[in-house]
Design a protein around this motif. Structure first.
Motif, PDB file in Angstrom:
ATOM      1  N   ILE A   1       1.523  -4.509   3.791  1.00 55.22           N
ATOM      2  CA  ILE A   1       2.612  -3.589   4.121  1.00 55.22           C
ATOM      3  C   ILE A   1       2.243  -2.209   3.581  1.00 55.22           C
ATOM      4  O   ILE A   1       2.048  -2.047   2.375  1.00 55.22           O
ATOM      5  CB  ILE A   1       3.956  -4.016   3.496  1.00 55.22           C
ATOM      6  CG1 ILE A   1       4.190  -5.537   3.660  1.00 55.22           C
ATOM      7  CG2 ILE A   1       5.097  -3.188   4.069  1.00 55.22           C
ATOM      8  CD1 ILE A   1       4.361  -6.013   5.067  1.00 55.22           C
ATOM      9  N   SER A   2       2.134  -1.226   4.455  1.00 60.80           N
ATOM     10  CA  SER A   2       1.796   0.137   4.034  1.00 60.80           C
ATOM     11  C   SER A   2       3.039   1.015   4.129  1.00 60.80           C
ATOM     12  O   SER A   2       3.752   0.985   5.134  1.00 60.80           O
ATOM     13  CB  SER A   2       0.683   0.708   4.918  1.00 60.80           C
ATOM     14  OG  SER A   2       0.253   1.968   4.444  1.00 60.80           O
TER      15      SER A   2
ATOM     16  N   ASP B   1       0.833  -1.202   0.000  1.00 58.10           N
ATOM     17  CA  ASP B   1       0.000   0.000   0.000  1.00 58.10           C
ATOM     18  C   ASP B   1       0.867   1.251   0.000  1.00 58.10           C
ATOM     19  O   ASP B   1       1.716   1.422   0.880  1.00 58.10           O
ATOM     20  CB  ASP B   1      -0.906   0.007   1.236  1.00 58.10           C
ATOM     21  CG  ASP B   1      -1.572   1.346   1.444  1.00 58.10           C
ATOM     22  OD1 ASP B   1      -2.162   1.860   0.472  1.00 58.10           O
ATOM     23  OD2 ASP B   1      -1.507   1.876   2.573  1.00 58.10           O
ATOM     24  N   SER B   2       0.646   2.127  -0.959  1.00 63.19           N
ATOM     25  CA  SER B   2       1.324   3.427  -1.003  1.00 63.19           C
ATOM     26  C   SER B   2       0.452   4.451  -0.298  1.00 63.19           C
ATOM     27  O   SER B   2      -0.640   4.791  -0.780  1.00 63.19           O
ATOM     28  CB  SER B   2       1.563   3.864  -2.450  1.00 63.19           C
ATOM     29  OG  SER B   2       2.271   2.879  -3.164  1.00 63.19           O
ATOM     30  N   GLY B   3       0.911   4.941   0.832  1.00 63.64           N
ATOM     31  CA  GLY B   3       0.117   5.873   1.608  1.00 63.64           C
ATOM     32  C   GLY B   3      -0.150   7.178   0.872  1.00 63.64           C
ATOM     33  O   GLY B   3       0.656   7.640   0.081  1.00 63.64           O
ATOM     34  N   HIS B   4      -1.343   7.742   1.159  1.00 64.09           N
ATOM     35  CA  HIS B   4      -1.786   9.016   0.578  1.00 64.09           C
ATOM     36  C   HIS B   4      -2.005   8.875  -0.936  1.00 64.09           C
ATOM     37  O   HIS B   4      -2.249   7.787  -1.416  1.00 64.09           O
ATOM     38  CB  HIS B   4      -0.803  10.129   0.941  1.00 64.09           C
ATOM     39  CG  HIS B   4      -0.545  10.212   2.408  1.00 64.09           C
ATOM     40  ND1 HIS B   4      -1.472  10.690   3.314  1.00 64.09           N
ATOM     41  CD2 HIS B   4       0.529   9.814   3.159  1.00 64.09           C
ATOM     42  CE1 HIS B   4      -0.983  10.618   4.549  1.00 64.09           C
ATOM     43  NE2 HIS B   4       0.233  10.083   4.479  1.00 64.09           N
TER      44      HIS B   4
ATOM     45  N   ASP C   1       4.534  10.795  -3.218  1.00 65.22           N
ATOM     46  CA  ASP C   1       5.411  10.383  -4.315  1.00 65.22           C
ATOM     47  C   ASP C   1       6.465   9.388  -3.847  1.00 65.22           C
ATOM     48  O   ASP C   1       6.732   8.377  -4.520  1.00 65.22           O
ATOM     49  CB  ASP C   1       6.087  11.608  -4.933  1.00 65.22           C
ATOM     50  CG  ASP C   1       5.092  12.605  -5.498  1.00 65.22           C
ATOM     51  OD1 ASP C   1       4.033  12.169  -5.990  1.00 65.22           O
ATOM     52  OD2 ASP C   1       5.365  13.824  -5.434  1.00 65.22           O
ATOM     53  N   ASP C   2       7.079   9.677  -2.697  1.00 70.15           N
ATOM     54  CA  ASP C   2       8.082   8.754  -2.153  1.00 70.15           C
ATOM     55  C   ASP C   2       7.453   7.402  -1.826  1.00 70.15           C
ATOM     56  O   ASP C   2       8.047   6.345  -2.073  1.00 70.15           O
ATOM     57  CB  ASP C   2       8.719   9.338  -0.893  1.00 70.15           C
ATOM     58  CG  ASP C   2       9.714  10.445  -1.196  1.00 70.15           C
ATOM     59  OD1 ASP C   2       9.987  10.699  -2.389  1.00 70.15           O
ATOM     60  OD2 ASP C   2      10.216  11.073  -0.239  1.00 70.15           O
ATOM     61  N   ASN C   3       6.242   7.435  -1.265  1.00 70.63           N
ATOM     62  CA  ASN C   3       5.566   6.189  -0.897  1.00 70.63           C
ATOM     63  C   ASN C   3       5.320   5.301  -2.111  1.00 70.63           C
ATOM     64  O   ASN C   3       5.578   4.084  -2.084  1.00 70.63           O
ATOM     65  CB  ASN C   3       4.224   6.491  -0.222  1.00 70.63           C
ATOM     66  CG  ASN C   3       4.369   7.221   1.094  1.00 70.63           C
ATOM     67  OD1 ASN C   3       5.418   7.183   1.720  1.00 70.63           O
ATOM     68  ND2 ASN C   3       3.311   7.887   1.521  1.00 70.63           N
TER      69      ASN C   3
ATOM     70  N   LEU D   1      -5.314   3.077  13.664  1.00 70.05           N
ATOM     71  CA  LEU D   1      -5.107   3.279  12.232  1.00 70.05           C
ATOM     72  C   LEU D   1      -5.929   2.264  11.440  1.00 70.05           C
ATOM     73  O   LEU D   1      -5.801   1.057  11.653  1.00 70.05           O
ATOM     74  CB  LEU D   1      -3.629   3.144  11.885  1.00 70.05           C
ATOM     75  CG  LEU D   1      -2.694   4.234  12.435  1.00 70.05           C
ATOM     76  CD1 LEU D   1      -1.254   3.948  12.013  1.00 70.05           C
ATOM     77  CD2 LEU D   1      -3.111   5.609  11.951  1.00 70.05           C
ATOM     78  N   VAL D   2      -6.736   2.755  10.515  1.00 70.78           N
ATOM     79  CA  VAL D   2      -7.673   1.894   9.799  1.00 70.78           C
ATOM     80  C   VAL D   2      -6.966   0.776   9.041  1.00 70.78           C
ATOM     81  O   VAL D   2      -7.420  -0.376   9.052  1.00 70.78           O
ATOM     82  CB  VAL D   2      -8.543   2.737   8.841  1.00 70.78           C
ATOM     83  CG1 VAL D   2      -9.359   1.841   7.909  1.00 70.78           C
ATOM     84  CG2 VAL D   2      -9.467   3.640   9.640  1.00 70.78           C
ATOM     85  N   VAL D   3      -5.844   1.095   8.373  1.00 81.42           N
ATOM     86  CA  VAL D   3      -5.178   0.062   7.567  1.00 81.42           C
ATOM     87  C   VAL D   3      -4.534  -1.010   8.434  1.00 81.42           C
ATOM     88  O   VAL D   3      -4.195  -2.091   7.934  1.00 81.42           O
ATOM     89  CB  VAL D   3      -4.127   0.663   6.600  1.00 81.42           C
ATOM     90  CG1 VAL D   3      -4.807   1.534   5.556  1.00 81.42           C
ATOM     91  CG2 VAL D   3      -3.044   1.423   7.346  1.00 81.42           C
ATOM     92  N   LEU D   4      -4.357  -0.766   9.719  1.00 81.59           N
ATOM     93  CA  LEU D   4      -3.878  -1.793  10.640  1.00 81.59           C
ATOM     94  C   LEU D   4      -5.039  -2.474  11.371  1.00 81.59           C
ATOM     95  O   LEU D   4      -4.969  -3.662  11.679  1.00 81.59           O
ATOM     96  CB  LEU D   4      -2.927  -1.186  11.670  1.00 81.59           C
ATOM     97  CG  LEU D   4      -1.673  -0.502  11.125  1.00 81.59           C
ATOM     98  CD1 LEU D   4      -0.843   0.056  12.287  1.00 81.59           C
ATOM     99  CD2 LEU D   4      -0.835  -1.454  10.284  1.00 81.59           C
ATOM    100  N   LYS D   5      -6.090  -1.707  11.602  1.00 81.18           N
ATOM    101  CA  LYS D   5      -7.226  -2.196  12.395  1.00 81.18           C
ATOM    102  C   LYS D   5      -8.206  -3.023  11.582  1.00 81.18           C
ATOM    103  O   LYS D   5      -8.793  -3.978  12.083  1.00 81.18           O
ATOM    104  CB  LYS D   5      -7.948  -0.995  13.002  1.00 81.18           C
ATOM    105  CG  LYS D   5      -9.151  -1.298  13.861  1.00 81.18           C
ATOM    106  CD  LYS D   5      -9.730  -0.005  14.408  1.00 81.18           C
ATOM    107  CE  LYS D   5     -10.926  -0.280  15.311  1.00 81.18           C
ATOM    108  NZ  LYS D   5     -11.490   0.986  15.852  1.00 81.18           N
TER     109      LYS D   5
END
Length: 256
Positions: free
Chosen positions: A75-76, A8-11, A27-29, A129-133
């Motif tokens: 993996i985010s 997962d690329s954040g943002h 962009d970095d993500n 955090l939603v992506v972990l929960k």
């Protein structure tokens, strides 16, 4: 068969994430997630990306996509930021709970990134955090240095390939060590009330299946079966779907 890794690329899109001196976290993500995914694919791991372009997704959309993909690990990718620039430095990996496979993956990634040159700030528990929960598989969120710290940006830019190699190695080392014990089940329901989960359990058991209730965050999941291969899990899923159940293949080690 290697497990499926969700990256997962954040943002993304209108959500830049952290910004600093013209640099945008989104962009970095994305760049890093794609690079890690390429390395994992070369090693034979099936990879699913939540995004491959500059688009916005709500965190719950990312979690739902991961769950619907029947992936094994999530993996985010993010980058950290502090209120004042050049105050903090280092890599940190976030988990819902510091236990089980999430903790093993987080520790493995941090160790590899420390060898590249980052300070190792350890594992941080973030249960909200939603992506972990809301992901049904072991999940971690990697903060690959501070976006508003010049020293971390130099490492990110000058050692980018080594960073991608390190994260891929950290993931591979952790999940490979878990392969021999990994089994699968099929989730047929997720309930807030234990009584509702118990009713669904009795129903599926009466139809000739072995099942269990697993506590997952604030929910109770009804899981059918305990099989050693994804192929067997898919066959079980098809039989349950034929009985009218809505299904989801899950790793029988919960996202603790």
């Amino acid at each position: 068969m290697e497990p499926t890794i969700i990256l997962d690329s954040g943002h993304g899109g209108y959500d830049n994430g952290a910004t600093y001196d013209g640099r945008r976290e989104k962009d970095d993500n994305l760049r890093l997630a794609l690079a890690v995914g390429e390395r994992l694919q070369q090693e034979g791991f099936p990879v699913v990306f939540t995004r491959t372009t500059d688009v916005y997704q709500r965190p719950i959309d990312k979690a739902n996509l991961a769950n619907e993909s029947n992936g094994d690990y999530f993996i985010s990718f993010h980058r950290n930021a502090s209120p004042d620039a050049n105050t903090y430095s280092g890599v940190q990996t976030l988990v819902y709970r510091d236990a089980g496979m999430p903790a093993q993956i987080a520790g493995s990634i941090n160790k590899e990134l420390e060898a590249v040159g980052f300070n190792n700030l350890g594992i941080s528990v973030r249960p909200n955090l939603v992506v972990l929960k809301r992901t049904a598989m072991p999940a971690v969120l990697v903060e690959t240095g501070f976006l508003n710290t010049d020293a971390d940006n130099r490492i990110f830019d000058e050692k980018f390939d080594a960073i991608a190699d390190a994260i891929a190695s950290g993931i591979r080392n952790a999940v490979s060590s878990n392969q021999t014990a990994r089994t699968f089940g099929v989730q047929i329901g997720l309930y807030r009330r234990y009584e509702n989960a118990e009713y669904a359990l009795r129903q599926v058991v009466s139809q000739g299946y072995s099942a269990q209730i697993r506590e997952w965050r604030e929910y109770y999941a009804v899981i059918v079966g305990d099989v050693s291969t994804l192929e067997d899990a898919r066959l079980l899923e098809q039989r349950l779907q034929g009985l009218g159940y809505q299904t989801l293949i899950v790793n029988n080690e919960p996202n603790s």
